[in-house]
Scaffold this active site. Sequence first.
Site, mmCIF file in Angstrom:
data_model
loop_
_atom_site.group_PDB
_atom_site.id
_atom_site.type_symbol
_atom_site.label_atom_id
_atom_site.label_comp_id
_atom_site.label_asym_id
_atom_site.label_seq_id
_atom_site.Cartn_x
_atom_site.Cartn_y
_atom_site.Cartn_z
ATOM 1 N N ASP A 211 58.205 34.220 33.709
ATOM 2 C CA ASP A 211 58.379 35.184 34.805
ATOM 3 C C ASP A 211 59.135 36.429 34.356
ATOM 4 O O ASP A 211 59.350 37.343 35.143
ATOM 5 C CB ASP A 211 59.124 34.507 35.964
ATOM 6 C CG ASP A 211 58.966 35.256 37.279
ATOM 7 O OD1 ASP A 211 57.903 35.872 37.484
ATOM 8 O OD2 ASP A 211 59.895 35.226 38.106
ATOM 9 N N SER A 235 57.226 38.806 43.406
ATOM 10 C CA SER A 235 56.190 37.884 42.937
ATOM 11 C C SER A 235 55.552 37.194 44.139
ATOM 12 O O SER A 235 56.252 36.736 45.049
ATOM 13 C CB SER A 235 56.794 36.836 42.001
ATOM 14 O OG SER A 235 57.371 37.443 40.866
ATOM 15 N N GLN A 285 49.811 35.894 37.207
ATOM 16 C CA GLN A 285 50.665 36.166 38.360
ATOM 17 C C GLN A 285 50.150 37.388 39.114
ATOM 18 O O GLN A 285 49.700 38.363 38.505
ATOM 19 C CB GLN A 285 52.103 36.432 37.912
ATOM 20 C CG GLN A 285 53.085 36.630 39.065
ATOM 21 C CD GLN A 285 54.477 37.009 38.577
ATOM 22 O OE1 GLN A 285 54.751 38.173 38.307
ATOM 23 N NE2 GLN A 285 55.354 36.015 38.446
#
Length: 295
Positions: A211, A235, A285
């Site tokens: 991340d 996110s 993502q």
Amino acid sequence: MPPASDRIFGLDDLVDNLQVEQLDTYLFRGDTKVRRTPRVFGGQVLAQVVSAATRTLTSERYLHSLHAYFLRPGDVEKNIIFEVDPIRDGGSFTTRRVVARQSGKAILNASMSFQKLEQGLEHQMDMPEVPGPEGLQTDWEYWESISRRYPGRLPEDVGRFRAIDARVIQRRDLDDLSVEAAPVQGMWVKANGTLSDDPAVHRMILAYASDMQLMGTSLRAHPVHFWTPGFQGASLDHAMWFHCDFRADKWLYYHMDSPRAGGARGFNRGSFYTRDGKLVASAAQEGLIRFTPDK
């Protein structure tokens, strides 16, 4: 003990933080003491759901797939409760669903699949040719320099997080965001120390590191940064695939690209390679990249 703002947060601290406490067979509690951002870092919750789900396995299985949705921002002042649903224990695959909650509300929902070790057909895309990590600026050196250039913009302890050694190959110039580039970037990353031989720990650490920087890939093609007035970023979801075993305490190259952005969302992909070019994990993502400059 030194004040929190003067204390280095190292690898042992991170591993301890990510290992959740078991309250009941399928109920766990996680700490949020890593205060790197105003809200809980998404990679921390991802790693903790991996920890919780892995603790419920009844046979030797290895995480190969993770799919998660970020539902609400996490509060760094509150613990997180993880509820594991043991959906299936099959002959080759095991499936777990985990809901992370704070104050009774879900902040993340994740599904994971674990597989027993098997042999099979293999192929992979080659690793791009990139310079090695030697001589590149570490993340903590970078953020300490940014903190000096922009006093008061960042938390005082921004350079104290040293559990992960992350080195971006070509950083953006925050003083000249008018320069637009291809939405592609690369970063060398590893745990800043030595981990145990447990494959689950290495997957947990890589979930955390996945991340880092990924969402920002979609911004590289635009004159916008996370600090730009009128920008809102978060996110939305995160997926990972672990293709084989690896060591997260050895250098891994994280190659990221963003093939599409639109509708206030940016889509990003990532690939983790060992130094000798073996593809060991992949990530994807989608992030909210809402930009309203007039507000």
